[in-house]
Design a protein around this motif. Structure first.
Motif, short mmCIF file in Angstrom:
data_model
loop_
_atom_site.label_atom_id
_atom_site.label_comp_id
_atom_site.label_asym_id
_atom_site.label_seq_id
_atom_site.Cartn_x
_atom_site.Cartn_y
_atom_site.Cartn_z
N GLU A 1 -18.89 -17.34 -23.63
CA GLU A 1 -19.29 -18.61 -24.22
C GLU A 1 -20.41 -18.35 -25.23
O GLU A 1 -21.37 -17.64 -24.95
CB GLU A 1 -19.72 -19.57 -23.11
N LYS A 2 -20.29 -18.94 -26.40
CA LYS A 2 -21.25 -18.73 -27.49
C LYS A 2 -22.66 -19.18 -27.10
O LYS A 2 -23.63 -18.51 -27.39
CB LYS A 2 -20.81 -19.51 -28.74
N ALA A 3 -22.79 -20.34 -26.47
CA ALA A 3 -24.11 -20.85 -26.11
C ALA A 3 -24.83 -19.90 -25.15
O ALA A 3 -26.03 -19.67 -25.29
CB ALA A 3 -23.99 -22.24 -25.48
N THR A 4 -24.12 -19.33 -24.22
CA THR A 4 -24.71 -18.39 -23.27
C THR A 4 -25.22 -17.16 -23.99
O THR A 4 -26.31 -16.67 -23.71
CB THR A 4 -23.68 -18.00 -22.19
N ALA A 5 -24.45 -16.66 -24.94
CA ALA A 5 -24.86 -15.49 -25.72
C ALA A 5 -26.09 -15.81 -26.57
O ALA A 5 -27.01 -14.98 -26.68
CB ALA A 5 -23.71 -15.02 -26.61
N ILE A 6 -26.13 -16.98 -27.14
CA ILE A 6 -27.30 -17.37 -27.95
C ILE A 6 -28.54 -17.44 -27.07
O ILE A 6 -29.59 -16.89 -27.42
CB ILE A 6 -27.04 -18.73 -28.64
N VAL A 7 -28.44 -18.10 -25.94
CA VAL A 7 -29.59 -18.24 -25.04
C VAL A 7 -30.03 -16.88 -24.50
O VAL A 7 -31.23 -16.61 -24.37
CB VAL A 7 -29.26 -19.23 -23.89
N ALA A 8 -29.08 -15.99 -24.24
CA ALA A 8 -29.41 -14.65 -23.75
C ALA A 8 -30.21 -13.86 -24.78
O ALA A 8 -31.04 -13.02 -24.42
CB ALA A 8 -28.14 -13.89 -23.38
N ALA A 9 -30.00 -14.14 -26.06
CA ALA A 9 -30.75 -13.46 -27.13
C ALA A 9 -32.18 -13.97 -27.22
O ALA A 9 -33.01 -13.38 -27.90
CB ALA A 9 -30.03 -13.64 -28.46
N ASN A 10 -32.47 -15.09 -26.57
CA ASN A 10 -33.81 -15.69 -26.49
C ASN A 10 -34.45 -15.96 -27.85
O ASN A 10 -35.60 -15.58 -28.09
CB ASN A 10 -34.72 -14.81 -25.62
N PRO A 11 -33.75 -16.67 -28.74
CA PRO A 11 -34.36 -16.98 -30.03
C PRO A 11 -35.40 -18.08 -29.88
O PRO A 11 -35.31 -18.93 -28.99
CB PRO A 11 -33.17 -17.47 -30.86
N LYS A 12 -36.37 -18.07 -30.75
CA LYS A 12 -37.33 -19.19 -30.79
C LYS A 12 -36.70 -20.37 -31.51
O LYS A 12 -36.90 -21.52 -31.14
CB LYS A 12 -38.61 -18.77 -31.49
N LYS B 1 -25.62 -29.16 -27.78
CA LYS B 1 -25.78 -29.77 -26.46
C LYS B 1 -25.86 -28.72 -25.36
O LYS B 1 -26.73 -28.77 -24.48
CB LYS B 1 -24.62 -30.73 -26.18
N ARG B 2 -24.98 -27.73 -25.43
CA ARG B 2 -24.94 -26.69 -24.39
C ARG B 2 -26.18 -25.80 -24.45
O ARG B 2 -26.76 -25.46 -23.41
CB ARG B 2 -23.66 -25.85 -24.52
N VAL B 3 -26.60 -25.40 -25.64
CA VAL B 3 -27.82 -24.59 -25.78
C VAL B 3 -29.01 -25.36 -25.23
O VAL B 3 -29.83 -24.82 -24.50
CB VAL B 3 -28.05 -24.18 -27.25
N ARG B 4 -29.08 -26.64 -25.54
CA ARG B 4 -30.18 -27.49 -25.07
C ARG B 4 -30.18 -27.56 -23.53
O ARG B 4 -31.23 -27.54 -22.90
CB ARG B 4 -30.04 -28.87 -25.68
N GLU B 5 -28.98 -27.64 -22.93
CA GLU B 5 -28.88 -27.66 -21.47
C GLU B 5 -29.36 -26.34 -20.85
O GLU B 5 -30.04 -26.34 -19.84
CB GLU B 5 -27.43 -27.91 -21.03
N LEU B 6 -28.97 -25.23 -21.48
CA LEU B 6 -29.31 -23.91 -20.94
C LEU B 6 -30.77 -23.53 -21.16
O LEU B 6 -31.37 -22.86 -20.32
CB LEU B 6 -28.40 -22.84 -21.55
N ASN B 7 -31.32 -23.93 -22.30
CA ASN B 7 -32.72 -23.63 -22.60
C ASN B 7 -33.29 -24.70 -23.53
O ASN B 7 -33.18 -24.59 -24.74
CB ASN B 7 -32.88 -22.25 -23.23
N PRO B 8 -33.93 -25.71 -22.95
CA PRO B 8 -34.46 -26.79 -23.78
C PRO B 8 -35.64 -26.38 -24.66
O PRO B 8 -36.07 -27.15 -25.51
CB PRO B 8 -34.89 -27.84 -22.75
#
Length: 108
Positions: free
Chosen positions: A1-12, A31-38
């Motif tokens: 899932e793209k959102a999981t990969a983005i959040v795993a990269a820990n961007p500011k 929406k998904r990125v916001r859910e995983l890391n607000p």
């Protein structure tokens, strides 16, 4: 899932270009990125954000929305965010930090 990969990269900051052809996918991703890391700051631009009356629909899902051409405002906006500031009432940008009423000039 793209959102999981983005959040795993820990961007500011996550930058998203929203257009008519990717509008639904972009909204779902945001929406998904916001859910995983607000805490990830979401900055949007693109064709759907060219005009303030249209761009405002992406607030509050996006922290910052660049209205019009980004070249004029994006570099300083990103630097302020990375410096820990919360830019508000910036010309050419709709922000969750803006005053309730703001009139601004858009750079085209």
């Amino acid at each position: 899932e793209k959102a999981t990969a983005i959040v795993a990269a820990n961007p500011k900051i996550l930058g998203v270009s929203i257009t008519g052809t990717n509008r639904m996918m972009s909204k779902a991703l945001i929406k998904r990125v916001r859910e995983l890391n607000p805490n990830i700051i979401i900055l949007a631009g693109g064709y759907d954000c060219c005009y303030a009356p249209i761009a405002v629909q992406y607030k509050p899902e996006c922290d910052y929305i660049v209205v019009g051409e980004a070249e004029e405002v994006l570099p300083s906006l990103i630097l302020e965010i990375l410096d820990g500031k919360k830019p508000a009432n910036t010309q050419g940008v709709i922000s969750i930090n803006d005053s309730d009423f703001m009139v601004f000039e858009v750079f085209y």
